[in-house]
Design a protein around this motif. Sequence first.
Motif, PDB file in Angstrom:
ATOM      1  N   PHE A 183      46.318   5.998  -2.742  1.00  0.00           N
ATOM      2  CA  PHE A 183      46.646   7.393  -3.052  1.00  0.00           C
ATOM      3  C   PHE A 183      48.129   7.698  -2.966  1.00  0.00           C
ATOM      4  O   PHE A 183      48.890   7.031  -2.264  1.00  0.00           O
ATOM      5  N   ASP A 184      48.510   8.702  -3.748  1.00  0.00           N
ATOM      6  CA  ASP A 184      49.823   9.329  -3.651  1.00  0.00           C
ATOM      7  C   ASP A 184      49.526  10.686  -3.017  1.00  0.00           C
ATOM      8  O   ASP A 184      48.973  11.569  -3.675  1.00  0.00           O
ATOM      9  N   PRO A 185      49.849  10.851  -1.717  1.00  0.00           N
ATOM     10  CA  PRO A 185      49.382  12.053  -1.023  1.00  0.00           C
ATOM     11  C   PRO A 185      49.934  13.343  -1.608  1.00  0.00           C
ATOM     12  O   PRO A 185      49.239  14.356  -1.654  1.00  0.00           O
ATOM     13  N   LEU A 186      51.211  13.309  -2.050  1.00  0.00           N
ATOM     14  CA  LEU A 186      51.778  14.530  -2.634  1.00  0.00           C
ATOM     15  C   LEU A 186      52.728  14.156  -3.771  1.00  0.00           C
ATOM     16  O   LEU A 186      53.940  13.984  -3.569  1.00  0.00           O
ATOM     17  N   ASP A 187      52.143  14.026  -4.953  1.00  0.00           N
ATOM     18  CA  ASP A 187      52.957  13.694  -6.127  1.00  0.00           C
ATOM     19  C   ASP A 187      53.836  14.896  -6.503  1.00  0.00           C
ATOM     20  O   ASP A 187      53.381  16.036  -6.450  1.00  0.00           O
ATOM     21  N   GLY A 188      55.081  14.582  -6.874  1.00  0.00           N
ATOM     22  CA  GLY A 188      56.018  15.646  -7.271  1.00  0.00           C
ATOM     23  C   GLY A 188      56.517  16.438  -6.082  1.00  0.00           C
ATOM     24  O   GLY A 188      56.828  17.626  -6.202  1.00  0.00           O
ATOM     25  N   ILE A 206      47.006  12.303  -5.866  1.00  0.00           N
ATOM     26  CA  ILE A 206      46.364  11.400  -6.842  1.00  0.00           C
ATOM     27  C   ILE A 206      45.621  10.307  -6.065  1.00  0.00           C
ATOM     28  O   ILE A 206      46.166   9.767  -5.098  1.00  0.00           O
ATOM     29  N   PHE A 207      44.397   9.959  -6.499  1.00  0.00           N
ATOM     30  CA  PHE A 207      43.661   8.906  -5.778  1.00  0.00           C
ATOM     31  C   PHE A 207      42.908   7.970  -6.719  1.00  0.00           C
ATOM     32  O   PHE A 207      42.519   8.359  -7.822  1.00  0.00           O
ATOM     33  N   SER A 208      42.736   6.746  -6.235  1.00  0.00           N
ATOM     34  CA  SER A 208      42.060   5.695  -7.000  1.00  0.00           C
ATOM     35  C   SER A 208      41.116   4.968  -6.053  1.00  0.00           C
ATOM     36  O   SER A 208      41.513   4.563  -4.956  1.00  0.00           O
ATOM     37  N   ILE A 209      39.861   4.816  -6.465  1.00  0.00           N
ATOM     38  CA  ILE A 209      38.867   4.165  -5.593  1.00  0.00           C
ATOM     39  C   ILE A 209      38.325   2.907  -6.274  1.00  0.00           C
ATOM     40  O   ILE A 209      37.938   2.943  -7.446  1.00  0.00           O
ATOM     41  N   ASN A 233      61.268   0.432 -13.822  1.00  0.00           N
ATOM     42  CA  ASN A 233      60.185   1.396 -14.054  1.00  0.00           C
ATOM     43  C   ASN A 233      60.066   2.315 -12.848  1.00  0.00           C
ATOM     44  O   ASN A 233      60.420   1.931 -11.734  1.00  0.00           O
ATOM     45  N   LYS A 234      59.538   3.515 -13.060  1.00  0.00           N
ATOM     46  CA  LYS A 234      59.500   4.489 -11.964  1.00  0.00           C
ATOM     47  C   LYS A 234      58.107   4.670 -11.353  1.00  0.00           C
ATOM     48  O   LYS A 234      57.954   4.725 -10.152  1.00  0.00           O
ATOM     49  N   LEU A 235      57.094   4.763 -12.214  1.00  0.00           N
ATOM     50  CA  LEU A 235      55.779   5.163 -11.694  1.00  0.00           C
ATOM     51  C   LEU A 235      55.017   3.965 -11.131  1.00  0.00           C
ATOM     52  O   LEU A 235      55.109   2.852 -11.655  1.00  0.00           O
ATOM     53  N   ARG A 236      54.280   4.212 -10.083  1.00  0.00           N
ATOM     54  CA  ARG A 236      53.575   3.149  -9.380  1.00  0.00           C
ATOM     55  C   ARG A 236      52.198   2.907  -9.999  1.00  0.00           C
ATOM     56  O   ARG A 236      51.461   3.851 -10.299  1.00  0.00           O
ATOM     57  N   LEU A 237      51.868   1.606 -10.138  1.00  0.00           N
ATOM     58  CA  LEU A 237      50.631   1.218 -10.816  1.00  0.00           C
ATOM     59  C   LEU A 237      49.382   1.659 -10.046  1.00  0.00           C
ATOM     60  O   LEU A 237      48.482   2.294 -10.629  1.00  0.00           O
ATOM     61  N   LEU A 238      49.328   1.339  -8.757  1.00  0.00           N
ATOM     62  CA  LEU A 238      48.057   1.477  -8.029  1.00  0.00           C
ATOM     63  C   LEU A 238      47.623   2.914  -7.815  1.00  0.00           C
ATOM     64  O   LEU A 238      46.436   3.229  -7.894  1.00  0.00           O
ATOM     65  N   ASP A 253      50.473  -7.414  -8.592  1.00  0.00           N
ATOM     66  CA  ASP A 253      50.867  -8.440  -7.622  1.00  0.00           C
ATOM     67  C   ASP A 253      51.573  -7.847  -6.405  1.00  0.00           C
ATOM     68  O   ASP A 253      52.020  -8.567  -5.532  1.00  0.00           O
ATOM     69  N   ALA A 254      51.687  -6.503  -6.364  1.00  0.00           N
ATOM     70  CA  ALA A 254      52.277  -5.859  -5.184  1.00  0.00           C
ATOM     71  C   ALA A 254      51.719  -4.443  -5.063  1.00  0.00           C
ATOM     72  O   ALA A 254      51.401  -3.808  -6.065  1.00  0.00           O
ATOM     73  N   ILE A 255      51.611  -3.968  -3.832  1.00  0.00           N
ATOM     74  CA  ILE A 255      51.042  -2.644  -3.562  1.00  0.00           C
ATOM     75  C   ILE A 255      51.827  -1.531  -4.260  1.00  0.00           C
ATOM     76  O   ILE A 255      51.258  -0.603  -4.805  1.00  0.00           O
ATOM     77  N   HIS A 256      53.163  -1.631  -4.197  1.00  0.00           N
ATOM     78  CA  HIS A 256      53.996  -0.548  -4.727  1.00  0.00           C
ATOM     79  C   HIS A 256      54.607  -0.900  -6.088  1.00  0.00           C
ATOM     80  O   HIS A 256      55.644  -0.349  -6.464  1.00  0.00           O
ATOM     81  N   GLN A 257      53.972  -1.823  -6.785  1.00  0.00           N
ATOM     82  CA  GLN A 257      54.428  -2.256  -8.117  1.00  0.00           C
ATOM     83  C   GLN A 257      54.609  -1.066  -9.058  1.00  0.00           C
ATOM     84  O   GLN A 257      53.803  -0.138  -9.068  1.00  0.00           O
TER      85      GLN A 257
END
Length: 322
Positions: free
Chosen positions: A102-107, A120-123, A263-268, A298-302
């Motif tokens: 998750f991104d706890p507080l985007d923006g 934002i969250f991904s399960i 690149n700026k935005l994180r994949l996960l 290949d990385a958490i914060h990719q």
Amino acid sequence: MRRLPPVLLEDGCPRDLISLIRTVLAACKEISFRVGQGALSGALGSTLDENIQGETQKKLDVLTNQLLKDILLESGYVKAIASEEEDYTVAGNPDANYIVAFDPLDGSSNTDINSLVGTIFSIMKAPEGSDPADQSIFMQPGKNQVAAGYVLYGPSTVLALTTGKGTRFFTLDKTHGTFLLTEDFAKVPEDTNEYAINASNQRHWQPAMQNYINDLIAGETGPRARNFNMRWIAAMVGDVHRVLCRGGIFTYPTDTKDPNKPNKLRLLYEANPMAMLIEQAGGIASTGTERIMDIQPDAIHQRVAVILGSKNEVETCLNYHK
Ligand code: F6P
Ligand code: MN
């Protein structure tokens, strides 16, 4: 209006997944309240710390991360979590079936100007028999997501959610603390006249994106022979919500501004969940060369390039990249 659990049960969504989604939403309701308090919360402004990605943390980044982390780990429904604000993944219940990024507080920089922010969250499923402390359990492509969503803290608090059966909107009834279904099967219009990009980076983009945006700006006198409008909220969650509601193309492309960060935005916890919501609403989400949800992380914060939104417009943009 219908509450979230019966809607998901009708879809055949497993009960433990519904419980996990409700756990995420319990935290989001509290975040909604705190964000809504604005300056009264005493939590506006920055901390003196940076996260692992070198970004200054806002007080609300830290607070919302702690809230989600505590509530998720206490619930027993998660094997591990990954967060924008955590350097590494955090282990949870070894017997749980799911992992949450998750991104706890985007923006979050928008909090100080009373503008849009969101969670934002991904399960995904945790691989069977996996070790909760093993970071590699998160190294799964976005197509493995079993649920994805965001909660947008705007004039109203809106949940966009998909469990692979379309994208739905629920609005938080703040009197009763319940998310109620307000749009079943959101559809991104296939065509659009609206684009979203941080144009201040123009000189750093690759030629394909330079050419595409130049042609949009040229309007009815250019090769596209019609005028386009530009919008930029500076919170992905706000821009993607607009695209889901009325169409558009949103992009944060590769650039050469900082050679260490093309690149700026994180994949996960940014690109993947948004890609699933957009695809489930009939849109496209790509890096310019491949489907976002096919990327093997290949990385958490990719970080990845993101081009998403209305089908025909994203396809046009992708043609410039061929
Ligand atoms: O989380 C990263 C993010 O804040 C997104 O929400 C948003 O789309 C983008 O970065 C804004 O970037 P910029 O600061 O370049 O406008
Ligand atoms: Mn973000």
